[in-house]
Scaffold this motif. Structure first.
Motif, mmCIF file in Angstrom:
data_model
loop_
_atom_site.group_PDB
_atom_site.id
_atom_site.type_symbol
_atom_site.label_atom_id
_atom_site.label_comp_id
_atom_site.label_asym_id
_atom_site.label_seq_id
_atom_site.Cartn_x
_atom_site.Cartn_y
_atom_site.Cartn_z
ATOM 1 N N ASN A 1 -9.598 10.814 -1.666
ATOM 2 C CA ASN A 1 -10.230 10.040 -2.742
ATOM 3 C C ASN A 1 -9.221 9.304 -3.598
ATOM 4 O OD1 ASN A 1 -12.818 10.830 -2.028
ATOM 5 N ND2 ASN A 1 -12.734 12.679 -3.286
ATOM 6 N N VAL A 2 -7.964 9.298 -3.193
ATOM 7 C CA VAL A 2 -6.900 8.679 -3.985
ATOM 8 C C VAL A 2 -6.631 7.277 -3.447
ATOM 9 C CG1 VAL A 2 -4.501 8.863 -4.723
ATOM 10 C CG2 VAL A 2 -5.855 10.944 -4.374
ATOM 11 N N PRO A 3 -6.903 6.242 -4.260
ATOM 12 C CA PRO A 3 -6.623 4.870 -3.798
ATOM 13 C C PRO A 3 -5.115 4.604 -3.756
ATOM 14 C CG PRO A 3 -7.411 4.849 -6.062
ATOM 15 C CD PRO A 3 -7.482 6.270 -5.593
ATOM 16 N N ILE A 4 -4.690 3.841 -2.739
ATOM 17 C CA ILE A 4 -3.286 3.476 -2.577
ATOM 18 C C ILE A 4 -3.101 2.053 -3.113
ATOM 19 C CG2 ILE A 4 -1.392 3.203 -0.934
ATOM 20 C CD1 ILE A 4 -2.556 6.068 -1.099
ATOM 21 N N PRO A 5 -2.245 1.881 -4.132
ATOM 22 C CA PRO A 5 -2.054 0.539 -4.696
ATOM 23 C C PRO A 5 -1.376 -0.409 -3.709
ATOM 24 C CG PRO A 5 -0.598 2.137 -5.778
ATOM 25 C CD PRO A 5 -1.452 2.893 -4.821
ATOM 26 N N LEU A 6 -1.559 -1.716 -3.939
ATOM 27 C CA LEU A 6 -1.003 -2.723 -3.033
ATOM 28 C C LEU A 6 0.523 -2.742 -3.037
ATOM 29 C CD1 LEU A 6 -3.393 -5.792 -3.387
ATOM 30 C CD2 LEU A 6 -3.091 -4.289 -1.440
ATOM 31 N N TRP A 7 1.148 -2.343 -4.137
ATOM 32 C CA TRP A 7 2.612 -2.374 -4.168
ATOM 33 C C TRP A 7 3.206 -1.425 -3.130
ATOM 34 C CZ3 TRP A 7 5.426 1.953 -5.059
ATOM 35 C CH2 TRP A 7 4.835 2.996 -5.772
ATOM 36 N N VAL A 8 2.464 -0.377 -2.771
ATOM 37 C CA VAL A 8 2.946 0.536 -1.734
ATOM 38 C C VAL A 8 3.044 -0.199 -0.400
ATOM 39 C CG1 VAL A 8 2.420 2.650 -0.456
ATOM 40 C CG2 VAL A 8 2.038 2.566 -2.922
ATOM 41 N N SER A 9 2.083 -1.087 -0.138
ATOM 42 C CA SER A 9 2.131 -1.865 1.101
ATOM 43 C C SER A 9 3.284 -2.858 1.083
ATOM 44 C CB SER A 9 0.804 -2.585 1.331
ATOM 45 O OG SER A 9 -0.125 -1.690 1.895
ATOM 46 N N TRP A 10 3.610 -3.426 -0.093
ATOM 47 C CA TRP A 10 4.759 -4.323 -0.161
ATOM 48 C C TRP A 10 6.041 -3.581 0.209
ATOM 49 C CZ3 TRP A 10 4.829 -9.181 0.364
ATOM 50 C CH2 TRP A 10 3.835 -10.005 -0.173
ATOM 51 N N VAL A 11 6.191 -2.358 -0.299
ATOM 52 C CA VAL A 11 7.361 -1.550 0.045
ATOM 53 C C VAL A 11 7.366 -1.265 1.543
ATOM 54 C CG1 VAL A 11 8.464 0.701 -0.294
ATOM 55 C CG2 VAL A 11 7.530 -0.530 -2.257
ATOM 56 N N ALA A 12 6.199 -0.924 2.084
ATOM 57 C CA ALA A 12 6.089 -0.622 3.512
ATOM 58 C C ALA A 12 6.394 -1.851 4.368
ATOM 59 C CB ALA A 12 4.703 -0.081 3.832
ATOM 60 N N VAL A 13 5.993 -3.040 3.913
ATOM 61 C CA VAL A 13 6.272 -4.276 4.654
ATOM 62 C C VAL A 13 7.779 -4.467 4.788
ATOM 63 C CG1 VAL A 13 6.221 -6.807 4.483
ATOM 64 C CG2 VAL A 13 4.133 -5.500 4.121
ATOM 65 N N ILE B 1 3.403 -2.062 12.386
ATOM 66 C CA ILE B 1 3.048 -1.393 11.129
ATOM 67 C C ILE B 1 3.282 -2.335 9.954
ATOM 68 C CG2 ILE B 1 3.771 0.461 9.559
ATOM 69 C CD1 ILE B 1 4.286 2.140 12.151
ATOM 70 N N GLY B 2 4.425 -3.028 9.955
ATOM 71 C CA GLY B 2 4.704 -3.991 8.889
ATOM 72 C C GLY B 2 3.671 -5.110 8.850
ATOM 73 N N SER B 3 3.237 -5.566 10.021
ATOM 74 C CA SER B 3 2.231 -6.637 10.087
ATOM 75 C C SER B 3 0.901 -6.188 9.499
ATOM 76 C CB SER B 3 2.026 -7.087 11.533
ATOM 77 O OG SER B 3 3.216 -7.625 12.045
ATOM 78 N N PHE B 4 0.495 -4.961 9.802
ATOM 79 C CA PHE B 4 -0.763 -4.467 9.241
ATOM 80 C C PHE B 4 -0.679 -4.311 7.723
ATOM 81 C CE2 PHE B 4 -1.932 -3.099 13.600
ATOM 82 C CZ PHE B 4 -3.162 -3.742 13.651
ATOM 83 N N HIS B 5 0.458 -3.873 7.225
ATOM 84 C CA HIS B 5 0.615 -3.784 5.773
ATOM 85 C C HIS B 5 0.597 -5.172 5.135
ATOM 86 C CE1 HIS B 5 1.105 0.437 4.762
ATOM 87 N NE2 HIS B 5 1.759 0.585 5.907
ATOM 88 N N LEU B 6 1.204 -6.146 5.805
ATOM 89 C CA LEU B 6 1.185 -7.514 5.304
ATOM 90 C C LEU B 6 -0.241 -8.061 5.279
ATOM 91 C CD1 LEU B 6 3.253 -9.569 4.288
ATOM 92 C CD2 LEU B 6 3.400 -10.459 6.605
ATOM 93 N N LEU B 7 -1.010 -7.784 6.318
ATOM 94 C CA LEU B 7 -2.421 -8.193 6.337
ATOM 95 C C LEU B 7 -3.195 -7.536 5.197
ATOM 96 C CD1 LEU B 7 -3.237 -8.079 10.157
ATOM 97 C CD2 LEU B 7 -3.201 -10.105 8.687
ATOM 98 N N ARG B 8 -2.911 -6.275 4.941
ATOM 99 C CA ARG B 8 -3.590 -5.573 3.843
ATOM 100 C C ARG B 8 -3.300 -6.254 2.505
ATOM 101 N NH1 ARG B 8 -2.137 -0.868 0.178
ATOM 102 N NH2 ARG B 8 -4.151 -0.516 -0.777
ATOM 103 N N VAL B 9 -2.047 -6.656 2.307
ATOM 104 C CA VAL B 9 -1.681 -7.311 1.056
ATOM 105 C C VAL B 9 -2.393 -8.657 0.919
ATOM 106 C CG1 VAL B 9 0.224 -8.404 -0.182
ATOM 107 C CG2 VAL B 9 0.525 -6.138 0.805
#
Length: 75
Positions: free
Chosen positions: A43-55, A25-33
């Motif tokens: 319809n709600v976009p998720i900002p990239l900072w959420v993925s940084w927290v998830a990483v 899961i962390g790897s996929f979030h890192l790839l997203r970033v």
């Protein structure tokens, strides 16, 4: 009917599986970033900072699970 507790071998296997899942899961979030992939819930976009927290959260949990599997206590 009595239920047996899981063996240590089973606990170690489940701990490893959970660690691998969190690392994935962390790897996929890192790839997203890094690739700037867009994500949305409905319809709600998720900002990239959420993925940084998830990483950081996912890799921290994976690390702790792998340490727990080795029998080391770290808090």
């Amino acid at each position: 009917m009595l239920h047996r507790l899981p063996s240590q071998k089973t606990k170690n296997l489940l701990t490893n599986i959970a660690g691998v899942l969190f690392a994935t899961i962390g790897s996929f979030h890192l790839l997203r970033v890094f690739y700037g992939w867009e994500a949305a819930v409905g319809n709600v976009p998720i900002p990239l900072w959420v993925s940084w927290v998830a990483v950081f959260a996912a890799f921290y949990l994976a690390y702790q699970l792998f340490l727990m599997d080795k029998g080391e206590e770290h808090r």
